[in-house]
Design an enzyme around this catalytic site. Sequence first.
Site, PDB file in Angstrom:
ATOM      1  N   GLY A  63      -8.046   2.002  -0.874  1.00  0.00           N
ATOM      2  CA  GLY A  63      -7.983   2.826   0.329  1.00  0.00           C
ATOM      3  C   GLY A  63      -8.261   4.268  -0.003  1.00  0.00           C
ATOM      4  O   GLY A  63      -8.726   4.590  -1.096  1.00  0.00           O
ATOM      5  N   GLU A 106     -13.477   2.930   3.285  1.00  0.00           N
ATOM      6  CA  GLU A 106     -12.931   3.217   1.958  1.00  0.00           C
ATOM      7  C   GLU A 106     -13.037   2.004   1.027  1.00  0.00           C
ATOM      8  O   GLU A 106     -13.411   2.135  -0.121  1.00  0.00           O
ATOM      9  CB  GLU A 106     -11.468   3.679   2.062  1.00  0.00           C
ATOM     10  CG  GLU A 106     -11.314   5.119   2.456  1.00  0.00           C
ATOM     11  CD  GLU A 106     -11.695   6.105   1.356  1.00  0.00           C
ATOM     12  OE1 GLU A 106     -11.792   5.725   0.167  1.00  0.00           O
ATOM     13  OE2 GLU A 106     -11.897   7.285   1.685  1.00  0.00           O
ATOM     14  N   GLU A 137     -15.324   1.952  -2.312  1.00  0.00           N
ATOM     15  CA  GLU A 137     -14.663   1.836  -3.610  1.00  0.00           C
ATOM     16  C   GLU A 137     -14.981   0.547  -4.344  1.00  0.00           C
ATOM     17  O   GLU A 137     -15.040   0.537  -5.568  1.00  0.00           O
ATOM     18  CB  GLU A 137     -13.141   1.940  -3.445  1.00  0.00           C
ATOM     19  CG  GLU A 137     -12.661   3.316  -3.081  1.00  0.00           C
ATOM     20  CD  GLU A 137     -11.147   3.400  -2.982  1.00  0.00           C
ATOM     21  OE1 GLU A 137     -10.454   2.365  -3.094  1.00  0.00           O
ATOM     22  OE2 GLU A 137     -10.653   4.522  -2.787  1.00  0.00           O
ATOM     23  N   GLU A 197     -11.095   0.146 -12.351  1.00  0.00           N
ATOM     24  CA  GLU A 197     -11.190  -1.319 -12.323  1.00  0.00           C
ATOM     25  C   GLU A 197     -10.845  -1.824 -10.932  1.00  0.00           C
ATOM     26  O   GLU A 197     -10.099  -1.180 -10.200  1.00  0.00           O
ATOM     27  CB  GLU A 197     -10.189  -1.953 -13.298  1.00  0.00           C
ATOM     28  CG  GLU A 197     -10.405  -1.669 -14.756  1.00  0.00           C
ATOM     29  CD  GLU A 197      -9.314  -2.327 -15.596  1.00  0.00           C
ATOM     30  OE1 GLU A 197      -9.254  -3.582 -15.614  1.00  0.00           O
ATOM     31  OE2 GLU A 197      -8.520  -1.597 -16.202  1.00  0.00           O
TER      32      GLU A 197
END
Length: 154
Positions: free
Chosen positions: A39, A55, A59, A103
Amino acid sequence: MVNEHPKHIIAVSAYVTNDNGEVLLVKTHWRSDTWEAPGGQVEVGEPLDEAVYREILEETGIVVRPLGITGIYYNVTKHILSVIFKAEYVSGELKIQPEEIKEAKFVKLTEINIEQFITRPHMRSRTLDAMKSVNFIPYETWEVSPYNLLGRLE
């Protein structure tokens, strides 16, 4: 005393599950001691459900469908209002944004093993709430000149 407008950051994240019941977790560069739900910050004028979709896509490369809000949390130290969604995986392969994310992976997360992944207590609390939630808080996006309901999750 000067009357000042309050300034808060609004952040969103989501408890995302795939078809195998695994949960999407990320590890950021600035909080590399813990895994957490993906997020980030909501942009000015951006509906919360669109922000969480954006988001997570930015990401992780994963497309999600926000289902509803499982909780709202406030960090009084950093003035951050966090809205947590439950979302389902729609499509995409994990492809992290290396500037922000170290990660990302899908994990078989349970109440028993959660502390192995989510080490910060406030993030663990939100995740457990989302994991256990069966009902959602209604969320609406409106324009008010003229009145126009743009979206609703419940």
